[in-house]
Design an enzyme around this catalytic site. Structure first.
Site, PDB file in Angstrom:
ATOM      1  N   HIS A  88      15.116  90.118 -11.196  1.00  0.00           N
ATOM      2  CA  HIS A  88      16.261  90.057 -12.101  1.00  0.00           C
ATOM      3  C   HIS A  88      17.530  90.023 -11.270  1.00  0.00           C
ATOM      4  CE1 HIS A  88      18.928  90.975 -15.450  1.00  0.00           C
ATOM      5  NE2 HIS A  88      17.926  90.619 -16.231  1.00  0.00           N
ATOM      6  N   HIS A 130      15.462  81.966 -17.517  1.00  0.00           N
ATOM      7  CA  HIS A 130      16.140  82.889 -18.446  1.00  0.00           C
ATOM      8  C   HIS A 130      15.173  83.190 -19.591  1.00  0.00           C
ATOM      9  CE1 HIS A 130      19.292  84.986 -20.388  1.00  0.00           C
ATOM     10  NE2 HIS A 130      20.030  83.995 -20.847  1.00  0.00           N
ATOM     11  N   ASP A 185      10.554  90.156 -19.764  1.00  0.00           N
ATOM     12  CA  ASP A 185       9.658  89.082 -20.179  1.00  0.00           C
ATOM     13  C   ASP A 185       8.214  89.268 -19.746  1.00  0.00           C
ATOM     14  OD1 ASP A 185      11.535  87.510 -21.512  1.00  0.00           O
ATOM     15  OD2 ASP A 185      12.346  86.810 -19.594  1.00  0.00           O
TER      16      ASP A 185
END
Ligand code: ACO
Length: 444
Positions: A323, A282, A379
């Site tokens: 994702h 995460h 990210d």
């Protein structure tokens, strides 16, 4: 429970026009008509399907909530296949271009963009709750010099609940609002203090004349009373906070809602959310991206690394790729990639960017990643920007937490005021031993 009945199934022609689901339980031959609302049926409606009177009833089994909505929400919309993200209806691209973090936080929490007076009052309230109780500093000194700042943040969030005991009155809207001011205002101060602790540097207090992001930068990096906030970096950080502000029912937000559903105070619920965010799958992923780029080392090593990922059977992952919801390019990654250029113009190019671009290029043309719809997520590039801005790698998830604070609170408040919600309590499929008698130690 909704009005599910054991009525016979509708004729074929009608069924096509009705917003219901006709289910035949082949164990009993009974047919049920289950209402469909907003593209969902209620799992509880299946409880009436029983093989005998004392049967508990049919349950749905959905580990990791792959296909289960746990709430109704009006905050964030995502279409993962099309790569769409909207806060309260506004596309993320427009918000990132035209708004700032505090205005976005207001929007997420209140549902509408603020008028000028509302905005000024909101900013003033956040700005005047940035200071921490001095005893927090004493708590900080108890940590080892190399304590991970996310571990410190989890603890400090929980500790804040003891400073504001009135926060447990979560059904009082004014009390809730006060904690919302405090949490959004104080998380940058806590984050900066955690960093200063790891460096052995004196804490820098908030400067209420600066913007939300500008103030955070000076609390992080001011040394000897000097720090000039660079407007490009201040804006870049603000946009990164906007991009992280909410993402509907992700792991940490679900933690916030689940823990908050026990009616605990929002500081304790936030501690749980920060804990969830810490994980490498995460919010910890941006940290892992940088560590992965370090391991790869040079652009030339990229093909060998990609091969390792493909042949590892899921052991080695391309961090910052994939994702649960986006099966297309993450729209936030697109914005971050563009912003990276502006930041690198000010601070110089991060040498790892070359490796990241090569990695993305190979992955986006490789059958393994295409077939699994694995695209860069938020990210993948954010870490490179953070590093170029001098944030140490272990602060990356902390930066994520600062931005996500507004989303956690909006989702928590939505949950607390939702009459359909109850304490979160999933069911289980029990596959363990049947009843058996206890065996004394000597007879085992
Ligand atoms: N690298 C290589 N293979 C991957 C990756 C990856 N990053 N992500 C998924 N896969 C593979 C899986 O091994 C699986 O392959 P298989 O079908 O051969 O078994 C397939 O793609 C499907 O993946 P799942 O694990 O089922 O996807 P899930 O939705 O459960 O996981 C997740 C999503 C956790 C984000 C995953 O893609 C991942 O671990 N990515 C790396 C970590 C990361 O970047 N996390 C940040 C997410 S964004 C955020 O939290 C802000």
């Amino acid at each position: 429970m909704s009005q599910a009945t054991a009525a016979p199934a509708a004729a074929k022609g009608d069924a096509a026009t009705k917003n219901t689901l006709t289910v035949t339980d082949n164990r009993t031959g009974k047919t049920f008509e289950i209402p469909i609302e907003n593209g969902t049926f209620k799992a509880l409606d299946f409880r009436q399907m029983k093989v005998s009177a004392d049967d508990f009833g049919l349950m749905s089994y959905d580990p990791a909530f792959m296909n289960t909505a746990s709430c109704k929400s009006t905050i964030t919309f995502i279409d993962g296949d099309k790569g769409i993200l909207r806060y309260r209806g506004y596309p993320i691209e427009q918000i990132a271009e035209k708004s700032n973090y505090l205005e976005t936080a207001y929007l997420i929490l209140n549902g509408e963009l603020p008028k000028k007076a509302q905005y000024d009052e909101w900013v003033d309230n956040i700005t005047h709750h940035t200071f921490l109780h001095e005893n927090i500093k004493d708590l900080m000194t108890g940590f080892r010099y190399d304590a991970h700042p996310m571990g410190m943040l989890v603890s400090m969030m929980g500790a804040l609940s003891t400073f504001y005991p009135e926060a447990k009155h979560i059904h009082d809207p004014l009390v809730r609002q006060k904690q919302i001011y405090r949490l959004i205002a104080k998380i940058p101060t806590l984050a900066a203090f955690a960093y200063r602790h790891s460096k052995g540097l004196p804490y820098v207090y908030p400067d209420n004349d600066l913007s939300y992001s500008g103030n955070f930068l000076q609390m992080m990096f001011k040394i000897g009373g000097r720090y000039e906030v660079h407007p490009v970096l201040e804006r870049a950080l603000d946009v990164l906070f906007i991009l992280h502000a909410d993402h509907e029912q992700n792991c940490s937000t679900s933690a916030m809602r689940n823990v908050g559903s026990s009616y605990v105070d929002p500081y304790s619920a936030t501690a749980a959310a920060v804990g969830a965010l810490y994980g490498p799958l995460h919010g910890g992923a941006n940290e892992q991206v940088l560590r992965m780029l370090d391991v790869i080392g040079t652009k030339e090593n990229v093909p060998a690394f990609v091969k390792d990922v493909k042949t590892s059977g899921g052991e080695v992952k391309l961090m910052g790729f994939g994702h649960r919801v986006y099966k297309n390019y993450d729209p936030r990654a697109k914005i971050i990639k563009l912003m990276a250029d502006q930041v690198f113009e000010v601070v110089g190019r991060n040498p790892k960017l070359e490796i990241a671009i090569e990695l993305e290029k190979i992955a986006l043309s490789d059958e393994y990643f295409l077939k699994r719809k694995l695209y860069p997520n938020v990210d993948f590039y954010s870490g490179l920007i953070y590093q170029a801005m001098s944030f140490p790698v272990d602060m990356f998830p902390v930066l994520f937490a600062i931005g996500r604070m507004s989303g956690w609170l909006a989702q928590w408040q939505e949950m607390v005021t939702d009459k359909e919600q109850k304490i979160a309590r999933p069911r289980q499929v029990f596959l363990g031993s049947d009843e058996r008698n206890f065996v004394p130690m000597g007879k085992r």
